[in-house]
Design an enzyme around this catalytic site. Structure first.
Site, PDB file in Angstrom:
ATOM      1  CE  LYS A 264      -2.204  -4.176   5.780  1.00 46.13           C
ATOM      2  NZ  LYS A 264      -2.911  -2.904   4.980  1.00 46.13           N
ATOM      3  CG  ASP A 269      -6.272  -0.866   9.096  1.00 51.97           C
ATOM      4  OD1 ASP A 269      -6.067  -0.089   9.852  1.00 51.97           O
ATOM      5  OD2 ASP A 269      -5.920  -0.887   7.940  1.00 51.97           O
ATOM      6  CE  LYS A 276      -9.258   0.758   7.647  1.00 53.15           C
ATOM      7  NZ  LYS A 276      -9.124   1.142   6.153  1.00 53.15           N
ATOM      8  CG  ASP A 287      -5.649  -4.899   6.730  1.00 52.81           C
ATOM      9  OD1 ASP A 287      -5.593  -5.157   5.496  1.00 52.81           O
ATOM     10  OD2 ASP A 287      -5.243  -3.669   7.204  1.00 52.81           O
ATOM     11  CG  ASP A 346      -6.872   3.480   7.389  1.00 58.32           C
ATOM     12  OD1 ASP A 346      -6.620   2.569   7.671  1.00 58.32           O
ATOM     13  OD2 ASP A 346      -8.050   3.682   6.810  1.00 58.32           O
ATOM     14  CD  GLU A 348      -2.728  -0.677   8.239  1.00 58.08           C
ATOM     15  OE1 GLU A 348      -3.338   0.568   7.693  1.00 58.08           O
ATOM     16  OE2 GLU A 348      -3.157  -1.674   7.781  1.00 58.08           O
ATOM     17  NE  ARG A 350       0.531   2.837   2.210  1.00 61.12           N
ATOM     18  CZ  ARG A 350      -0.169   3.602   1.414  1.00 61.12           C
ATOM     19  NH1 ARG A 350       0.337   4.717   0.666  1.00 61.12           N
ATOM     20  NH2 ARG A 350      -1.518   3.227   0.861  1.00 61.12           N
TER      21      ARG A 350
HETATM   22  N1  BES Z   1      -6.220  -2.344   5.025  1.00 64.56           N
HETATM   23  C1  BES Z   1      -6.512  -1.088   4.194  1.00 64.56           C
HETATM   24  C2  BES Z   1      -6.767  -1.438   2.660  1.00 64.56           C
HETATM   25  C3  BES Z   1      -8.212  -2.269   2.443  1.00 64.56           C
HETATM   26  C4  BES Z   1      -9.134  -1.692   2.242  1.00 64.56           C
HETATM   27  C5  BES Z   1      -8.073  -3.551   2.430  1.00 64.56           C
HETATM   28  C6  BES Z   1     -10.409  -2.395   2.064  1.00 64.56           C
HETATM   29  C7  BES Z   1      -9.233  -4.478   2.291  1.00 64.56           C
HETATM   30  C8  BES Z   1     -10.250  -3.794   1.841  1.00 64.56           C
HETATM   31  C9  BES Z   1      -5.459  -0.204   4.320  1.00 64.56           C
HETATM   32  O1  BES Z   1      -4.466  -0.454   5.530  1.00 64.56           O
HETATM   33  C10 BES Z   1      -5.698   1.185   4.211  1.00 64.56           C
HETATM   34  O2  BES Z   1      -6.494   1.358   4.999  1.00 64.56           O
HETATM   35  N2  BES Z   1      -5.398   1.736   2.812  1.00 64.56           N
HETATM   36  C11 BES Z   1      -5.696   3.117   3.064  1.00 64.56           C
HETATM   37  C12 BES Z   1      -4.783   3.881   2.213  1.00 64.56           C
HETATM   38  C13 BES Z   1      -4.836   5.355   2.202  1.00 64.56           C
HETATM   39  C14 BES Z   1      -5.013   5.879   3.857  1.00 64.56           C
HETATM   40  C15 BES Z   1      -3.780   6.186   1.529  1.00 64.56           C
HETATM   41  C16 BES Z   1      -6.914   3.101   1.750  1.00 64.56           C
HETATM   42  O3  BES Z   1      -7.034   2.146   0.922  1.00 64.56           O
HETATM   43  O4  BES Z   1      -8.082   3.840   1.970  1.00 64.56           O
HETATM   44 ZN    ZN Z   2      -4.773  -2.051   6.304  1.00 67.31          ZN
HETATM   45 MN    MN Z   3      -5.396   0.981   7.110  1.00 68.40          MN
END
Ligand code: BES
Ligand code: ZN
Ligand code: MN
Length: 500
Positions: A264, A269, A276, A287, A346, A348, A350
């Site tokens: 990834k 992000d 966010k 990210d 968010d 994204e 996946r």
């Molecule tokens: N890049 C983030 C996950 C992340 C969070 C990485 C904190 C490192 C530190 C990912 O893209 C994300 O935003 N995930 C969301 C998924 C949710 C919307 C289902 C999350 O974990 O809140």
């Molecule tokens: Zn992300």
């Molecule tokens: Mn995200």
């Protein structure tokens, strides 16, 4: 950091380090130096109750009598029968950390192998070098006003050993490993205004000098492949998305089925339209650490000429809010033909992996795929900064990854996949949706989404969101980008997938 190996004997100018066993006994090289100084070292150790010779403890003595050294570091090696590769690396790291900005330019390590140690003399020398290299990593590119005493002074480490040729041979693959980890750390440390997808791709393209083949696909090519999931994520960005394919053909049989790694690479992000919160958003420059680790791994495999055919695929995008950005509720069609309802922009990573993983399975038909991703905040809630989450649909691959992680100090914890989670991403209007709607089992939900695109190739997913960045210095490096995953996967390849 420049590491060279020399025979035991006269130290170079500068600092000198010698080994002390748990309980305070001196190794032979330490004894010889102590003798010249009429027992000064023994007396110093006895006077310092807190210095017991525990692994990587340091007692620092200035202008030690009877030597030309500027300072002497008595370094703990711990219990001799317990001294292994990991402990030796910690010793090398502790010396480097202590001297890095000390004003010393060079140090000689006169650290001889305790007889009972679990490590050979040449590996001991080589691992001292690796530990020192990893710990000395810095990312100072944008610091133009560093004071002189903040700048690293240490440049050279001379490691003394009985068999110089053997130590050099043992160090070669470890030096390649450190180069790969350094490459990953640099990528992960770069801010997103500098390292956007095309720049990331350019830096990977430059690895062709190591014998890797690197192809770069732009949005036009990805559109032709119908990668609607990956393209959708980058729609709001001014920067063009990229798919990078790295190939290392190290097996004798050029047609041998490859192994594959997918990363990834979200260069930044913001969350997109599902924006966010501002606090801490700066962390999202890293990210892309999954893609960074895959690039670093391929760097290592090429540099040490691993006897394996391996593929590394990087999905590189920037997730931005914009008039052109995709909206919550949009439906996109992935390369697999499956349609995806994007309920949260968010989630994204996946979406990027859906197309990158399917493309890898479809084009290369690999023996297995491992994807690496900073995928979920939920994995931080579950495992913190101690373990990365491992999800796998193949027992052998899972076992091998767990063992490699333990061996390299990059620990994994197996997390569950099960039908009950999978059902939760069925969409009422498309084949699959990118979130479940709740917060429960968030990391497993993310993993199941990716699994829908693996086309039955044996697969493992590493959620490294808690491991890619460290808030504090550790023996394996300073605060910041860790390079997590490179060592682990290099070990996996070395232990199971190279021709012998
Ligand atoms: N890049 C983030 C996950 C992340 C969070 C990485 C904190 C490192 C530190 C990912 O893209 C994300 O935003 N995930 C969301 C998924 C949710 C919307 C289902 C999350 O974990 O809140
Ligand atoms: Zn992300
Ligand atoms: Mn995200």
């Amino acid at each position: 950091m420049n590491i060279t190996f020399n025979e035991f004997g006269k130290p170079q100018a500068g600092a000198l380090a010698v080994g002390v066993l748990e309980g305070g006994a001196l190794t032979p090289a330490a004894k010889a130096i102590d003798k010249q100084g009429k027992g000064f070292l023994k007396r110093a150790i006895e006077a310092n109750a807190r210095f017991t010779g525990g692994t990587a403890q340091i007692l620092e003595l200035f202008a030690p009598p009877g030597t030309k050294a500027t300072r002497l570091l008595a370094v703990g090696l711990g219990k001799p029968a317990a001294l292994d590769a990991a402990g030796t690396e910690r010793v090398g790291a502790a010396i480097a950390a202590r001297l890095l900005t000390s004003g010393e330019k060079q140090v000689t390590l006169a650290i001889d192998r305790p007889k009972e140690a679990k490590i050979t003399a040449e590996d001991l020398a080589a691992r001292l070098g690796l530990g020192a290299r990893l710990r000395s990593y810095r990312f100072d590119l944008y610091r133009t006003k560093q004071k002189k005493d903040e700048k690293p002074s240490l440049q050279k480490i001379f490691v003394q050993t009985d068999d110089v040729a053997a130590a050099r041979r043992a160090f070669r693959p470890l030096d390649a490993l450190a180069d790969g980890i350094t490459f990953t750390r640099d990528l992960v440390s770069e801010p997103a205004n500098i390292l956007y997808p095309a720049e990331f791709a350019r830096r990977v393209k430059a690895l062709e000098k190591l014998g890797l083949e690197v192809e770069i696909l732009g949005e036009e090519e990805m559109r032709a492949l119908k990668m609607g999931a990956l393209i959708g994520v980058g729609e709001g960005s001014q920067h063009e998305s990229q798919l990078v394919v790295m190939r290392w053909q190290g097996a004798k049989d050029q047609d041998a089925q490859p192994i594959a790694f997918v990363g990834k690479g979200v260069c930044f992000d913001t969350g997109g339209i599902s924006l966010k919160p501002g606090a801490g958003m700066w962390d999202m420059k890293w990210d892309m650490a999954g893609a960074g680790a895959v690039a670093g791994l391929m760097h290592v495999l090429a540099a040490r000429k691993a006897a394996v055919n391996a593929v590394g695929v990087l999905g590189l995008v920037e997730n931005m809010p914009d008039g052109k950005a995709q909206r919550p509720g949009d439906v996109v069609t992935s390369m697999s033909g499956q349609t995806i309802e994007v309920l949260n922009t968010d989630a994204e990573g996946r979406l990027v992996l859906a197309d990158a993983v399917y493309y890898t399975a479809d084009r290369f038909k690999p023996r297995f795929m491992v994807d690496l991703a900073t995928l979920t905040g939920a994995i931080l809630i579950a495992l913190g900064h101690e373990y990365a989450g491992l999800f796998a649909d193949n027992e052998e691959l899972a076992e091998r990854l767990l063992a490699a992680g333990t061996a390299e100090g990059e620990k994994l914890w197996r997390m569950p996949l099960t039908d009950g989670y999978d059902k939760q991403i069925n969409s009422p209007i498309a084949d699959v949706k990118n979130i479940s709607g709740g917060r429960d089992a968030g990391s497993s939900i993310g993993a199941h989404f990716i699994q829908r695109f693996t086309n039955k190739v044996p697969w493992a997913h590493l959620d490294i969101a808690g491991m890619a960045w460290s808030g504090k210095a550790r023996p394996s490096g300073p605060e910041g980008a860790t390079g997590f995953g490179v060592r682990l996967l290099n070990r996996l390849v070395e232990d199971h997938y190279e021709e012998r």
